[in-house]
Scaffold this motif. Sequence first.
Motif, mmCIF file in Angstrom:
data_model
loop_
_atom_site.group_PDB
_atom_site.id
_atom_site.type_symbol
_atom_site.label_atom_id
_atom_site.label_comp_id
_atom_site.label_asym_id
_atom_site.label_seq_id
_atom_site.Cartn_x
_atom_site.Cartn_y
_atom_site.Cartn_z
ATOM 1 N N GLY A 107 -57.912 -4.679 -38.852
ATOM 2 C CA GLY A 107 -58.980 -5.536 -38.358
ATOM 3 C C GLY A 107 -58.630 -6.191 -37.043
ATOM 4 N N THR A 115 -60.277 -5.244 -43.716
ATOM 5 C CA THR A 115 -60.388 -4.889 -42.299
ATOM 6 C C THR A 115 -61.560 -5.627 -41.666
ATOM 7 O OG1 THR A 115 -59.436 -2.694 -42.693
ATOM 8 C CG2 THR A 115 -60.693 -2.996 -40.665
ATOM 9 N N PHE A 116 -62.707 -5.576 -42.333
ATOM 10 C CA PHE A 116 -63.882 -6.271 -41.795
ATOM 11 C C PHE A 116 -63.642 -7.772 -41.716
ATOM 12 C CE2 PHE A 116 -67.829 -8.636 -42.513
ATOM 13 C CZ PHE A 116 -68.522 -8.268 -41.366
ATOM 14 N N SER A 119 -64.125 3.585 -38.784
ATOM 15 C CA SER A 119 -62.681 3.653 -38.536
ATOM 16 C C SER A 119 -61.904 3.694 -39.838
ATOM 17 C CB SER A 119 -62.245 2.452 -37.698
ATOM 18 O OG SER A 119 -62.926 2.412 -36.453
ATOM 19 N N THR A 178 -70.432 -4.406 -35.211
ATOM 20 C CA THR A 178 -68.993 -4.452 -35.477
ATOM 21 C C THR A 178 -68.670 -3.810 -36.820
ATOM 22 O OG1 THR A 178 -68.683 -6.457 -34.155
ATOM 23 C CG2 THR A 178 -67.042 -6.015 -35.855
ATOM 24 N N ASP A 187 -66.106 -0.749 -37.777
ATOM 25 C CA ASP A 187 -65.105 -0.971 -38.824
ATOM 26 C C ASP A 187 -65.183 0.094 -39.913
ATOM 27 O OD1 ASP A 187 -63.948 -3.460 -37.945
ATOM 28 O OD2 ASP A 187 -63.833 -4.038 -40.042
ATOM 29 N N LYS A 188 -66.374 0.295 -40.414
ATOM 30 C CA LYS A 188 -66.572 1.214 -41.551
ATOM 31 C C LYS A 188 -66.181 2.639 -41.175
ATOM 32 C CE LYS A 188 -69.912 2.305 -45.186
ATOM 33 N NZ LYS A 188 -71.274 2.022 -45.713
ATOM 34 N N THR A 235 -61.309 -8.374 -38.702
ATOM 35 C CA THR A 235 -62.025 -8.091 -37.451
ATOM 36 C C THR A 235 -62.958 -9.249 -37.140
ATOM 37 O OG1 THR A 235 -61.994 -5.697 -37.877
ATOM 38 C CG2 THR A 235 -63.567 -6.484 -36.258
ATOM 39 N N ILE A 290 -58.847 -3.513 -34.296
ATOM 40 C CA ILE A 290 -60.245 -3.192 -33.979
ATOM 41 C C ILE A 290 -60.879 -4.319 -33.168
ATOM 42 C CG2 ILE A 290 -62.545 -2.858 -34.969
ATOM 43 C CD1 ILE A 290 -61.147 -1.370 -37.294
ATOM 44 N N THR A 318 -64.927 5.425 -33.298
ATOM 45 C CA THR A 318 -63.963 4.894 -34.268
ATOM 46 C C THR A 318 -62.699 4.482 -33.536
ATOM 47 O OG1 THR A 318 -62.927 7.053 -34.688
ATOM 48 C CG2 THR A 318 -64.753 6.415 -36.134
#
Length: 245
Positions: free
Chosen positions: A197, A148-149, A109, A102, A106-107, A152, A200, A28
């Motif tokens: 995002g 966030t995703f 974190s 990825t 993301d998930k 990213t 990350i 993470t």
Amino acid sequence: MQRYALLLSMLLFSQSALADGGGTSPATVELSNLLPPPPAAGSIAARHDLQVVLSTQHTRTAADMAAAKADADRSVFRFADVFGTPFQASALPKTAAFFTRTAELDKASVKEAKEYWQRPRPSLVSSQVHPLSKEKANDWSYPSGHSTFGYTTAVLLANMVPEQRAAIFARADVYAEHRIVMGVHFPSDVEAGRVAGTVIADDILRDTGYQADYQAARAELRHALGLPADPVTPASSVPAATAVH
């Protein structure tokens, strides 16, 4: 915007300062150590957050709601309207695999950060909020996982295909804003997702453990789009030689 840019530059500097040179892929990215806390309950900022959600709910159209529901799919292929027909999972297995990996980072974190702050969703803060989807119990609001995703993904895609950088980030903005249209996130959740995002993605781009998958996805995507292996730098963007006096 200035606040976002300053915060992001500080976070990326912190990431660089803490890095040990790469070589290992983190389980993470510890967002709870990097992001500011969400607005305190009852604060002016929190009230403004709620007002934006309610205002968006009041003005959203059937088309807005349909588009927001479609963007609930956490997939890189939601960016197909930027790249066109070639951008589909069946034609891009390496790209699909890279962004699946990825999404897992993301998930994980975001889950750690959500558990740390435990901010209630808008519908739990006000009964006036009528979300378009039912979220899982104890799936907290801050930061927005979808946002966030989206960011990213946007940073990584923009590095793969810099020719489409502006369109990619515009699509990420819409993807993130749809979480407010859905009534499941506050604006500050989305802003935090934008920062998270980007951090990350920066971590991924620096991490040698991701490079083979990243380069394979990049080559596959550029080939599918009919682009040269490496982007051509416009002559106008090359700095002129500095005169010596």
